[in-house]
Design an enzyme around this catalytic site. Structure first.
Site, short mmCIF file in Angstrom:
data_model
loop_
_atom_site.label_atom_id
_atom_site.label_comp_id
_atom_site.label_asym_id
_atom_site.label_seq_id
_atom_site.Cartn_x
_atom_site.Cartn_y
_atom_site.Cartn_z
N ARG A 57 1.39 55.72 32.86
CA ARG A 57 0.67 57.53 32.23
C ARG A 57 0.98 57.42 30.89
O ARG A 57 -0.42 57.85 30.28
CB ARG A 57 1.68 58.51 32.44
CG ARG A 57 2.68 58.79 33.77
CD ARG A 57 0.94 59.07 35.05
NE ARG A 57 1.29 59.59 36.38
CZ ARG A 57 1.67 58.06 37.12
NH1 ARG A 57 1.46 57.14 36.86
NH2 ARG A 57 1.59 59.08 38.37
N SER A 60 -0.74 52.35 11.82
CA SER A 60 0.48 50.88 11.59
C SER A 60 1.03 51.07 12.97
O SER A 60 1.49 52.92 13.30
CB SER A 60 0.79 50.98 10.58
OG SER A 60 2.14 49.66 10.36
N GLU A 67 -2.66 54.99 30.73
CA GLU A 67 -3.79 55.84 31.00
C GLU A 67 -4.01 57.10 29.72
O GLU A 67 -4.85 56.84 29.67
CB GLU A 67 -3.12 56.78 31.92
CG GLU A 67 -3.85 57.70 32.95
CD GLU A 67 -3.88 57.95 33.88
OE1 GLU A 67 -4.03 57.31 35.02
OE2 GLU A 67 -4.27 59.29 33.41
#
Lengths: 149, 149, 149, 149, 149, 149, 149, 149, 149, 149
Positions: G90, G116, G93
């Protein structure tokens, strides 16, 4: 200007759809097997001058396209390493499932070496069967031994 | 404790080398084709109880190993997506070069569908030839049409 | 129990380091080229019974290991598709940079077909040069034409 | 406007088919080996001003295309990491099967280092043989030692 | 029995942790740069007999391990094609972002060819800076031109 | 209509070939290093308004193209994960062979953290050498420590 | 002998299961955030001497294992480039779907540069919600601008 | 004719450059967050009829393009599995380095399940800091437990 | 000239957006299930002459496009091996998470063999649920046993 | 010491073969569906304390193994991105062939969103059929809409 052999393959495929020509008819016209002829039309084999002219007439190809048919093409007809089309995948699966078996049995019979994929022929035909017709495939490839030197 | 079918395959391969048994002899012992029998020994097919017992005796396998021979294995005998062994690669190359041809010709003869890799048999034999013997392969797979619903 | 040919290759490599044997010495002992002999020791070619026995004595191998040397191995000596070792990568780069050139020139000279990698020999030697010695490689592979059928 | 060197390669390939020029003729015109010349035409080497002008005349290239021939190209002539064309694949297979052997033998003869793929030449020729002609390839690459610092 | 060079690298890494030896100390002991020495300890360069003996004493290695240190190793220190470690990835990113720039500028200055990675040295040091210290890296590689032949 | 930054890079490359402008001249015109300027022209850095106007004049770019030069681009100049061009590959090889060494030495000197590839500069120059000129590269990147929180 | 940091991670994971220690308890013991502490236990961050000793006591680690905890590890906790675990996927994604959005919005607010991942902190907590509790994640990373030079 | 959603994304990006519209202005016009709005413009979310009309007016889109904005798009904004752009890569690195940590901590707090990437919101803002401003990101995703059945 | 089936799929998708036709309406027009009909429109199944004519009328396709609808297409609707679209990825995840379970349970019930993906039907419908509606999917595939021969 | 959940899965698989327990019997013992129970045994779901104890008794697991059964596992049961086992591949093929269809039809019925793979159940059963029994699969997953924010 045609810049690669794939363009000629596309022209043949498009002409075949719009003209309704079968691969068997092409094979009959050039007097070769349907397997070799189809492979050649799809950019995997090289036609000689006379065959290229016949194929060109069948598909209404330009002289430039006919010239490309006589050039040894960059081979390999699959767009991905593992084919996605179900029909072609089944062949890949046969190599995957039976690959080690084929290797063992050819070595058991012939010793170390390979079955040639160049000095090779392929024959695909219908095998009638009351439980559902079958696809019968006959392959023949010269055995090439590894030599010691 | 044996934790996967691949271990049994390794045992069979090792026993075969040290005992010098041929695949044809195994096939004769279980009374099936050498192609199916070798594939089963290599973890691609499932033996029934009786066949597993015979194979176990031939290769001196433990009862636990014989139990594994009767479990439907996780199939696929190639360690990489594109095989590196030259003999097996030639088969992959045939799928690569002839894949689109095979697809066209099966569809031309049978319509949309596939050649089954399950309801399928394979027969590998020597074809004598004065210019060098050849490997002859006969495949037969049921044609399965895509249905409309 | 030895379960695969790679284990025998590891044994040979380890024995070679601890015993300080050179590949040329192995080649002289089996009376074959250093190229073929090294490839066979590294699991890419198959020794016959007599050669395997000689190699076994040189490297103190067990009878089981000697039996494995006579089995056609699963070939391919690179752990990744694109080699990471700089020396081997340079050869991959030659195929990458000159691949299309080699294809064009072989087809221009011989027509459609391939250079065999089976009916093939390899010879590597030192070429003395005042600007720095060179590696000279001579390859010879039979030309195999694609046949029409 | 030409936006990359590959377009010029396509122009050369197309012009070569329609004009029927051989690579050997191009090499003769620029007075270099057929191997280097073909590689340069295929976008793997850089022509100087005079050579580019000759190649441009042979293939009817525009001034812009001729300018591109003098720019160091982005090299690598293979569309995939593992080549699919059978002729080029055989070379990849040689690297795969003989890679570890080549590494061992060069180190045995020269110590730690590589065979240069830059200070390198390639010569491909026909070797007549009554059992079937062979492709003979001679490579020569400078040995470059790893230095300690 | 040690079956590959990677095992010796593991031994060195483990010994270094438990003994608390720094790479600079190893370099001082063999009287070479810390860059080359560390690379050699990590299996990327080859020690000579004397250096190997010193390294062996520092890390308490067996004679067999010391023998492996003198064999040209199979190089490449990254487990994946694209490195996952953030420090090493930053270097990969520099090649990714600046790769085409480096290529353009070397060709503009030197013509067609490469910067050698073999006749090459690397020097890593601390650059003090009030806004935060910097890593300064100096590389020097011989320019190798592509030759025409 | 220009739909992505890559198109502007293609325009710059094409204009550079046809106009014969060197990267050093572009750098001088915008008054920055040749390394940063080339990277920016190749779509890896962002010009400000004034710099973009200068670059646009040099290469005869449209206002739309000049606007794109001021947009932070999608970076990464390599078409494949492992570069195929020999010059760029040598840099990748340096990361592969020296990657673990660089990691060890930076950690030994600075502790856990990375060398920044953002707060970073690159300087490429010719190092004259009687045995053949060398490419000298100086990199400077801020050390960024991992913080504990 | 412990040959790599991953072995210590395995020891910690196993000890955590058999002892039933929570990550929050480990974090409390070393007096740092649960996010950083867990990452360090899993081989992504480096403990100092005192923290390593505490962690070693909690998990009954040997002195050698405790020494490894103080070595900057080779980072990257995912076994594959695209994660297969649904929870971790997830997050991948989110990067895939929102990646271009994040890039646009950071550039719109800050200009060309990056957030960063080193000067970075992560805070994961439960957000109570009558329609089902939510996972709330707060990230904070220093903006690092690309500099012109 | 527009044949896919990506073409509309290209139109929006090009119009944004030439018109100088900011994402925040688009978000204000449709009265939604800048994160969701940008994602929708970039082909990751679906506008309703009214929102699509507003976006169409801002970017001068055709009716056909506006229709495409209302179709659920094929999502995923990254061209490669591992992103090459440094800004987006840093996010991938966070998933790589902290992935196992995130998994452990969510399971410790919530049990087996995932953080939804669908019932999810994202908020990116500037966090002022005297040592350099920071990017602050707040994510909120519903916890979805695996159910037993 | 249409050169491949994908172009016809693009035409259908574009016409569907601009005409606002639903897949259910197409299915009703050809009197087949919405699942099969949509798959056929998207280039995964083959229409017969009459169905192709109906589809052609609905989407205003040319005769050439209608001819392509009757050719068995090259199947596989995903652009990458691991899908990036979240909706389709969830299905891939189900195969990933439940794959070994499905294999075990089908073998437990049926023995060694497969569930056909050719003699197969798919039915997707809304399942009303007060806690949020659900997608209900019913699949039916013929069991094909591996035969012994 | 058990160092990861996969070891427990191996133990369960081995015990199942040697004890001849069916998955249905395990499901009955823990009073859950055979689909969820098998997935949990294979390391894809998490047992609670009581269920883990029952499973442990059935398979003679140690307390340590039983503790691992209660830890949320790292999920994903396929060893490769594209499965090689023919049974599992057929499911992958269904996603490949029908993926775009499923996406279109769910969006047509429900709008933009996904079918949950977490709030999800799976039911596999035999469908008797005179032409050969069929595998019937019923899936039910909650529809989750993308929200605007």
């Amino acid at each position: 200007m045609i810049s690669c052999r794939e363009e000629v393959t596309q022209m043949i495929l498009a002409a075949r759809v719009s003209k309704g020509i079968s691969w068997s008819e092409v094979a009959a016209a050039v007097n070769l097997s349907k397997e070799w002829t189809t492979a050649a039309c799809l950019g995997q084999m090289t036609f000689d001058r006379e065959q290229a002219a016949i194929v060109g007439r069948l598909f209404d190809l330009s002289d430039e396209a006919i010239a490309w048919l006589q050039i040894a093409p960059s081979k390999g007809s699959l767009p991905t390493a593992v084919p996605t089309d179900p029909l072609i995948y089944r062949w890949y699966e046969i190599v995957s499932v039976y690959g080690s078996t084929i290797k063992e049995l050819i070595h058991e019979e012939f010793g170390d070496g390979i079955m040639s994929a160049i000095d090779f022929s392929l024959d695909i035909r219908r095998e009638e069967d009351p439980k559902g017709d079958r696809v019968q495939v006959l392959m023949s490839g010269k055995f090439l031994p590894y030599k010691r030197y």
